[in-house]
Scaffold this active site. Structure first.
Site, PDB file in Angstrom:
ATOM      1  N   HIS A 284      47.151  48.130  38.319  1.00  0.00           N
ATOM      2  CA  HIS A 284      46.070  47.546  39.123  1.00  0.00           C
ATOM      3  C   HIS A 284      45.359  48.549  40.028  1.00  0.00           C
ATOM      4  O   HIS A 284      44.466  48.172  40.777  1.00  0.00           O
ATOM      5  CB  HIS A 284      46.611  46.369  39.952  1.00  0.00           C
ATOM      6  CG  HIS A 284      47.236  45.316  39.093  1.00  0.00           C
ATOM      7  ND1 HIS A 284      46.500  44.358  38.448  1.00  0.00           N
ATOM      8  CD2 HIS A 284      48.525  45.114  38.736  1.00  0.00           C
ATOM      9  CE1 HIS A 284      47.316  43.590  37.743  1.00  0.00           C
ATOM     10  NE2 HIS A 284      48.545  44.028  37.894  1.00  0.00           N
TER      11      HIS A 284
ATOM     12  N   LYS B 243      43.085  46.342  31.808  1.00  0.00           N
ATOM     13  CA  LYS B 243      42.633  45.758  33.083  1.00  0.00           C
ATOM     14  C   LYS B 243      41.312  46.411  33.467  1.00  0.00           C
ATOM     15  O   LYS B 243      40.303  46.146  32.833  1.00  0.00           O
ATOM     16  CB  LYS B 243      43.764  45.876  34.092  1.00  0.00           C
ATOM     17  CG  LYS B 243      44.858  44.874  33.692  1.00  0.00           C
ATOM     18  CD  LYS B 243      46.180  44.975  34.356  1.00  0.00           C
ATOM     19  CE  LYS B 243      47.081  43.903  33.758  1.00  0.00           C
ATOM     20  NZ  LYS B 243      48.494  44.150  33.926  1.00  0.00           N
TER      21      LYS B 243
ATOM     22  N   SER C 103      50.902  43.157  41.678  1.00  0.00           N
ATOM     23  CA  SER C 103      49.947  42.298  40.990  1.00  0.00           C
ATOM     24  C   SER C 103      49.759  40.936  41.636  1.00  0.00           C
ATOM     25  O   SER C 103      48.710  40.327  41.473  1.00  0.00           O
ATOM     26  CB  SER C 103      50.339  42.133  39.526  1.00  0.00           C
ATOM     27  OG  SER C 103      51.672  41.745  39.408  1.00  0.00           O
TER      28      SER C 103
END
Ligand code: PLP
Length: 397
Positions: free
Chosen positions: A215, A246, A187
């Site tokens: 991610h 996300k 990240s």
């Protein structure tokens, strides 16, 4: 009574002292007050900014179809889950989402958690125990480590992305069961873990691979299926986790793997068993989000174009973009002071990019974490690149 009061105050006084020290050291973290959805431009602390701060990589957090889905689902399923999944909280919307996610990532089964944090602490502590061992990348997200602590298994950390270092640890381990745990996309660095090599080590040393694709999901792989698809990896030794707050633009997380793993987690992952699930409407919204991700090749193409635009338009001598092919493009500046003053300088220009300092990243590698999204335009990225190029010339570091 008086002694009790004094003890209480001594704790409060200690807390205040630590907060004061953080302020002196320039490390006191503060929240910005947001008055807009996550988008290209946000309103924070009453000002409008071009934002490179969010993990909303596909620009779905404010998508009209998702807003409509949430409104409609709240209308027919209410706003609360009412009880844990094992009592009466397992709404059909939760179930449909799990099936849809499992199918999307080509795994036998999936289980939805209310957050990624809850998923990681719940899964690792359920699967591992006293005679087992967890092997973790040094730069892993904090909640993977906390899952390992809770499990009471031996805990080994290996240097970042270091396959040989990991193998040395596995070779000497006498643990009954072994789990390699790693972020798939890091990240604060944006780089991708060597997952094929990890899987080969799992086969060699009878270990299992737990990957946190917070991610990568939505961004990498075929139709955004994530990091496993990026490497075309499939194995019963793999358990994956991805967050849904996300790229998916909403909230929550899921774990996917063999049916037996999911069946076991339903019985034994305490953060699942003893917690009220997110509202059913959230799961209904997420099912639509998964469809948008799957159909979002154009969004990912635009995102890749923005990444390339940033790389080709930065002309910097001292500050360096880290090698990353993901939406996370960290710019290493060096000292804490330099990173913070650069972030403040951009803020004055109406651009928000967070400065990330130790202990989140190693000493002397303080950086700006530039996070790109399909919600950005090429013009936004050019504006950022120009501001950075000019700042390096103008700022004395
Ligand atoms: C954000 C994040 C988490 C936590 O997920 P939440 O849903 O925000 O709790 C876990 N792992 C990684 C790598 C993350 O970036």
């Amino acid at each position: 009574m008086l002694a009790e009061l004094q003890n209480e105050l001594s704790l409060l006084a200690a807390l205040q002292k630590e907060l004061d020290q953080r302020k002196v050291d320039g490390l006191l973290r503060q929240r910005r007050l947001l008055d807009s959805p996550q988008a290209e431009y946000i309103v924070a602390n009453d000002k409008k900014y071009l934002s490179f701060c969010s993990n909303d990589y596909l620009g779905l957090a404010n998508h009209p179809k998702l807003i409509a889905a949430m409104q409609q689902a709240a209308g027919d399923s209410g706003v609360g889950s009412g009880a844990s999944n094992l009592i009466t909280g397992h709404h059909r919307y939760h179930d449909e989402l799990e099936r849809k996610l499992a199918k999307f990532v080509d795994m036998p089964a999936a289980l939805v958690f209310s957050t990624g944090y809850m998923a990681n602490i719940g899964v690792i502590s359920a699967l591992m125990g006293r005679n087992d061992a967890v092997f973790a990348d040094k730069l892993n997200h904090a909640c993977l480590n906390e899952g390992a602590y809770l499990s009471r298994a031996e805990f080994h950390r290996f240097p970042h992305n270091d396959v040989a270092g990991l193998e040395r640890l596995l070779k000497t381990s006498t643990a009954k069961h072994k789990l390699i745990a790693a972020d798939a996309v890091f990240s604060m660095d944006g780089d991708i873990a060597p997952l094929p090599e990890y899987l080969a080590l799992c086969e060699k040393y009878d270990a299992y691979l737990y990957i946190d694709d917070a991610h990568g999901f939505g961004v990498l792989g075929e139709h955004g299926k994530g990091s496993l698809s990026h490497f075309k990896l499939q194995s019963p030794r793999i358990i994956m986790m991805a967050t849904l707050g996300k790229a998916a633009g909403v909230a929550g997380a899921f774990v996917a793997g063999e049916q037996v793993v999911i069946d076991y987690l339903i019985q034994k992952a305490n953060s699942y068993v003893y917690s009220t699930p997110a509202p059913p409407a959230l799961s209904a919204t997420l099912s639509v989000s998964v469809s948008l991700i799957e159909q979002g090749d154009d969004l990912r193409m635009h995102l890749r174009h923005l990444i390339k635009t940033l790389k080709t338009n930065l002309s910097l001598k001292h500050w360096k973009l880290m090698p990353s092919e993901t939406a996370i493009q960290p710019l290493v500046v060096g000292s804490n002071h330099a990173a913070v003053s650069l972030s403040e300088h951009l803020q004055k220009l109406g651009i928000l990019v967070p400065a990330i300092r130790p202990p989140t990243v190693p000493v002397s590698t303080a950086r700006l974490r530039i996070s790109l999204s399909a919600a950005h335009t090429e013009k936004d990225v050019l504006q950022l690149a120009k501001a950075l190029n000019e700042a390096e010339k103008g700022l004395t570091i």
